[in-house]
Design an enzyme around this catalytic site. Sequence first.
Site, PDB file in Angstrom:
ATOM      1  N   SER A   1      34.011  32.506  26.987  1.00  0.00           N
ATOM      2  CA  SER A   1      33.617  33.197  28.014  1.00  0.00           C
ATOM      3  C   SER A   1      31.710  33.123  27.038  1.00  0.00           C
ATOM      4  O   SER A   1      31.777  32.932  25.690  1.00  0.00           O
ATOM      5  CB  SER A   1      33.617  34.674  27.660  1.00  0.00           C
ATOM      6  OG  SER A   1      34.598  34.631  28.698  1.00  0.00           O
TER       7      SER A   1
ATOM      8  N   ARG B   1      31.685  41.882  34.741  1.00  0.00           N
ATOM      9  CA  ARG B   1      32.807  42.367  34.633  1.00  0.00           C
ATOM     10  C   ARG B   1      32.103  44.216  34.809  1.00  0.00           C
ATOM     11  O   ARG B   1      31.516  44.568  33.898  1.00  0.00           O
ATOM     12  CB  ARG B   1      33.677  42.044  33.386  1.00  0.00           C
ATOM     13  CG  ARG B   1      34.882  42.916  33.019  1.00  0.00           C
ATOM     14  CD  ARG B   1      35.234  42.688  34.313  1.00  0.00           C
ATOM     15  NE  ARG B   1      36.239  41.273  34.173  1.00  0.00           N
ATOM     16  CZ  ARG B   1      36.660  40.598  35.612  1.00  0.00           C
ATOM     17  NH1 ARG B   1      35.683  40.851  36.387  1.00  0.00           N
ATOM     18  NH2 ARG B   1      36.272  39.483  35.639  1.00  0.00           N
TER      19      ARG B   1
ATOM     20  N   HIS C   1      41.781  43.885  37.367  1.00  0.00           N
ATOM     21  CA  HIS C   1      42.198  44.085  35.768  1.00  0.00           C
ATOM     22  C   HIS C   1      42.463  46.060  35.473  1.00  0.00           C
ATOM     23  O   HIS C   1      41.842  46.594  36.183  1.00  0.00           O
ATOM     24  CB  HIS C   1      40.449  44.125  34.987  1.00  0.00           C
ATOM     25  CG  HIS C   1      40.308  42.616  35.016  1.00  0.00           C
ATOM     26  ND1 HIS C   1      39.821  41.948  36.148  1.00  0.00           N
ATOM     27  CD2 HIS C   1      40.062  42.470  34.274  1.00  0.00           C
ATOM     28  CE1 HIS C   1      39.584  41.193  35.751  1.00  0.00           C
ATOM     29  NE2 HIS C   1      40.024  40.646  34.779  1.00  0.00           N
TER      30      HIS C   1
ATOM     31  N   TRP D   1      30.680  32.562  32.100  1.00  0.00           N
ATOM     32  CA  TRP D   1      29.481  33.313  32.162  1.00  0.00           C
ATOM     33  C   TRP D   1      30.046  34.883  32.607  1.00  0.00           C
ATOM     34  O   TRP D   1      29.744  35.266  33.648  1.00  0.00           O
ATOM     35  CB  TRP D   1      28.493  32.806  32.958  1.00  0.00           C
ATOM     36  CG  TRP D   1      27.070  33.748  32.736  1.00  0.00           C
ATOM     37  CD1 TRP D   1      26.297  34.401  31.197  1.00  0.00           C
ATOM     38  CD2 TRP D   1      25.717  33.911  33.507  1.00  0.00           C
ATOM     39  NE1 TRP D   1      25.390  35.037  31.801  1.00  0.00           N
ATOM     40  CE2 TRP D   1      25.368  35.184  32.644  1.00  0.00           C
ATOM     41  CE3 TRP D   1      25.482  33.900  34.499  1.00  0.00           C
ATOM     42  CZ2 TRP D   1      23.503  34.967  33.387  1.00  0.00           C
ATOM     43  CZ3 TRP D   1      24.244  33.611  35.281  1.00  0.00           C
ATOM     44  CH2 TRP D   1      22.992  34.683  35.171  1.00  0.00           C
TER      45      TRP D   1
ATOM     46  N   LYS E   1      43.310  36.152  39.888  1.00  0.00           N
ATOM     47  CA  LYS E   1      43.377  36.552  38.455  1.00  0.00           C
ATOM     48  C   LYS E   1      44.286  37.481  37.999  1.00  0.00           C
ATOM     49  O   LYS E   1      43.476  39.461  38.475  1.00  0.00           O
ATOM     50  CB  LYS E   1      41.978  36.630  37.622  1.00  0.00           C
ATOM     51  CG  LYS E   1      41.814  37.170  36.658  1.00  0.00           C
ATOM     52  CD  LYS E   1      40.393  37.255  34.891  1.00  0.00           C
ATOM     53  CE  LYS E   1      40.543  37.502  34.160  1.00  0.00           C
ATOM     54  NZ  LYS E   1      39.866  37.582  33.726  1.00  0.00           N
TER      55      LYS E   1
ATOM     56  N   GLN F   1      42.574  38.097  22.401  1.00  0.00           N
ATOM     57  CA  GLN F   1      42.409  36.912  23.006  1.00  0.00           C
ATOM     58  C   GLN F   1      42.497  35.806  21.627  1.00  0.00           C
ATOM     59  O   GLN F   1      41.978  36.603  20.311  1.00  0.00           O
ATOM     60  CB  GLN F   1      40.787  36.146  23.252  1.00  0.00           C
ATOM     61  CG  GLN F   1      40.395  36.545  24.834  1.00  0.00           C
ATOM     62  CD  GLN F   1      39.327  36.552  25.582  1.00  0.00           C
ATOM     63  OE1 GLN F   1      38.080  36.059  24.461  1.00  0.00           O
ATOM     64  NE2 GLN F   1      38.921  36.642  26.578  1.00  0.00           N
TER      65      GLN F   1
ATOM     66  N   SER G   1      36.356  38.221  24.638  1.00  0.00           N
ATOM     67  CA  SER G   1      35.696  38.970  25.974  1.00  0.00           C
ATOM     68  C   SER G   1      36.976  40.018  25.862  1.00  0.00           C
ATOM     69  O   SER G   1      36.650  40.722  27.493  1.00  0.00           O
ATOM     70  CB  SER G   1      35.754  38.564  26.651  1.00  0.00           C
ATOM     71  OG  SER G   1      36.818  37.264  27.570  1.00  0.00           O
TER      72      SER G   1
END
EC number: 4.2.1.10
Length: 225
Positions: free
Chosen positions: A6, A62, A118, A31, A143, A209, A205
């Site tokens: 990202s 987001r 999410h 992005w 996702k 991660q 992000s």
Amino acid sequence: MKLIVSVMPRSLEEAQSLDATRYLDADIIEWRADYLPKEAILQVAPAIFEKFAGRELVFTLRTRSEGGEIELSPEEYIHLIKEVAQLYQPDYIDFEYYSYKDVFEEMLDFPNLILSYHNFQETPENMMEILSELTSLNPKLVKVAVMAHTEQDVLDLMNYTLGFKTLNPEQEYVTISMGKVGKVSRITADVTGSSWSFASLDEASAPGQISLANMKKIREILDEA
């Protein structure tokens, strides 16, 4: 498994100063436009699409309710997505289905949707229902990213994913266990059938991660005969 990184500029100047060569090891660029004030997104878009011309790109807004940085009404959310899509044709458009379900019908003409969910609180027990509902809408990719608090949460997500893969062999998807304990889910994407895994360059992000350099090494190790 493709590696996604990202970019999260917070101003036009930051976007213009991005060094695209640092992202060459990423297969796809996301992005995260939510790091900008909403009125700056369309101003910054040309710089982003110019910097990463010729690369696969995901456009994502987001929202705070799903772990992001921006608050948008349904009208604002749809307007920004449609404006960017019309002007720049990103390869993928992330759409927060459960947050903006009431306006989803306005996105039916888009063949490149990532329908996302999410949950930063838990790994819900109705994961199969969530995956199945998203798939029933025929997106380009599904996702799901959920928070893992225990090892069992991670194993549950992986088991849900394997079951989903068996029932929906044609659907592309990404499932992620977020958090430190969930890191293993980012490494084992190939095992569970996830098409992508998200990595970080400078700033993560999402929780858990792994750096792009380390993910590249891990992928090379796993790809060895």
